[in-house]
Motif scaffolding. Structure first.
Motif, short mmCIF file in Angstrom:
data_model
loop_
_atom_site.label_atom_id
_atom_site.label_comp_id
_atom_site.label_asym_id
_atom_site.label_seq_id
_atom_site.Cartn_x
_atom_site.Cartn_y
_atom_site.Cartn_z
N UNK A 176 -17.41 -51.74 20.85
CA UNK A 176 -16.37 -51.23 19.94
C UNK A 176 -16.79 -49.91 19.31
N UNK A 177 -18.03 -49.88 18.84
CA UNK A 177 -18.55 -48.69 18.16
C UNK A 177 -18.52 -47.46 19.08
N UNK A 178 -19.05 -47.63 20.28
CA UNK A 178 -19.14 -46.49 21.20
C UNK A 178 -17.76 -46.12 21.73
N UNK A 179 -16.91 -47.13 21.97
CA UNK A 179 -15.56 -46.85 22.46
C UNK A 179 -14.74 -46.09 21.44
N UNK A 180 -14.87 -46.46 20.17
CA UNK A 180 -14.15 -45.72 19.11
C UNK A 180 -14.45 -44.24 19.24
N UNK A 208 -24.08 -50.94 30.10
CA UNK A 208 -22.87 -50.28 29.58
C UNK A 208 -21.59 -51.08 29.77
N UNK A 209 -21.66 -52.25 30.41
CA UNK A 209 -20.43 -52.99 30.71
C UNK A 209 -19.57 -53.31 29.48
N UNK A 210 -20.18 -53.70 28.33
CA UNK A 210 -19.31 -53.95 27.16
C UNK A 210 -18.53 -52.71 26.72
N UNK A 211 -19.12 -51.54 26.92
CA UNK A 211 -18.40 -50.30 26.57
C UNK A 211 -17.22 -50.11 27.53
N UNK A 212 -17.47 -50.30 28.82
CA UNK A 212 -16.39 -50.12 29.80
C UNK A 212 -15.27 -51.15 29.56
N UNK A 213 -15.69 -52.37 29.22
CA UNK A 213 -14.66 -53.41 28.98
C UNK A 213 -13.77 -53.03 27.80
N UNK A 214 -14.41 -52.54 26.74
CA UNK A 214 -13.64 -52.15 25.56
C UNK A 214 -12.77 -50.92 25.86
N UNK A 215 -13.32 -49.97 26.60
CA UNK A 215 -12.51 -48.78 26.95
C UNK A 215 -11.33 -49.18 27.82
#
Ligand code: GLP
Length: 260
Positions: free
Chosen positions: A15-19, A41-48
């Protein structure tokens, strides 16, 4: 020094990085995102991907991957070209022709690094580079001993990295021995580095990269030479950081105007 943010886990990091990335692409739709592979990095890609499904548009943005295996047959599901396609290009709605991955084909392998550097240069370099860290301390595939001035080139993987990555292949023998990776010098040219790490297994590498001496023996320590670095870790990956209390204190007192 890097800003170290200790978060609850992958989802919070995502969430933090995607924001931040969404903020960038909204200001500059043709931004250049540096993408990493691996599980980190998968949680970032999922959120994006979730943000994209709610209307965030990446169709004019560009992506450059950090690295690729050498010699995998075209379309191999574990080639980083295929991984980036699955995890980034399709779910985030990037235009395929905007997504760049080093060419690990056997054909023109001697010039693959130069060609990739030229493409990076032509696009004005990377705005935000996502990074994971290997248990050997590698970033990209820059194994211990990599020059801090290195540019994209062919490297030989350590046996440790091959063993770590064997889980993605049928057997250890199937893991390529060589790779093409952006150099540490290439990575240091990105305007903002965001290094992510989760889990106890990364704690030693994180501590060495963030707080240890700057040394080619820990390629991740190159981040200490960069003026704008954000390290996002969970409690387990932060467990060997000597100054963890200070990082938490600094986060609690972060000026409201200061973004990532
Ligand atoms: C891989 C990649 C790196 C990645 C690292 C960690 O070999 N080349 O870019 O950061 O190893 O992988 P993981 O995130 O799965 O732990």
């Amino acid at each position: 020094m890097a800003e170290v943010l200790i978060v609850e886990g992958g989802e919070a990091a995502g969430r933090l990085v995607s924001d931040h990335i969404v903020g960038l692409v909204q200001i500059r739709p043709d931004m250049v995102l540096g993408v990493a592979t691996g599980s980190t990095p998968l949680p970032v890609y999922r959120e994006l991907a979730r943000r994209h499904s709610r209307g965030v548009d990446f169709s004019r943005a560009w992506a450059f991957a950090l690295d690729e295996y050498v010699g995998l047959p075209e379309g191999h599901p574990q080639s980083y070209r295929a991984v980036i396609d699955r995890e980034v290009t399709v779910p985030l709605g990037f235009d395929r022709s905007h997504v760049n991955v080093p060419d690990g084909g056997d054909g023109d392998i001697e010039t693959t690094g130069e060609r990739y550097e030229a493409a990076l240069h032509a696009h004005g370099g990377v705005d935000l580079q996502l990074l994971g860290i290997g248990t050997t301390g590698h970033i990209g595939f820059n194994e211990p001993g990599s020059s801090f001035a290195s540019l994209t080139r062919v490297k030989t993987l350590t046996e440790q990295t091959r063993a770590d990555n064997a889980r993605f292949f049928d057997s250890l023998e199937d893991v390529p021995i060589h790779c093409v990776t952006q150099g540490l010098g290439t990575i240091l040219r990105a305007r903002h580095l965001v290094l992510l790490a989760f889990g106890e297994a990364k704690a030693t590498a994180v501590a060495a990269a963030v707080e240890g001496p700057v040394t080619a023996s820990v390629p991740g320590s190159a981040i200490q030479l960069h003026p704008h670095v954000t390290v996002v870790v969970d409690g387990a990956a932060a467990s060997r950081l000597e100054h963890a209390d200070y990082y938490r204190w600094a986060r609690d007192h972060k000026p409201a105007w200061q973004g990532l």
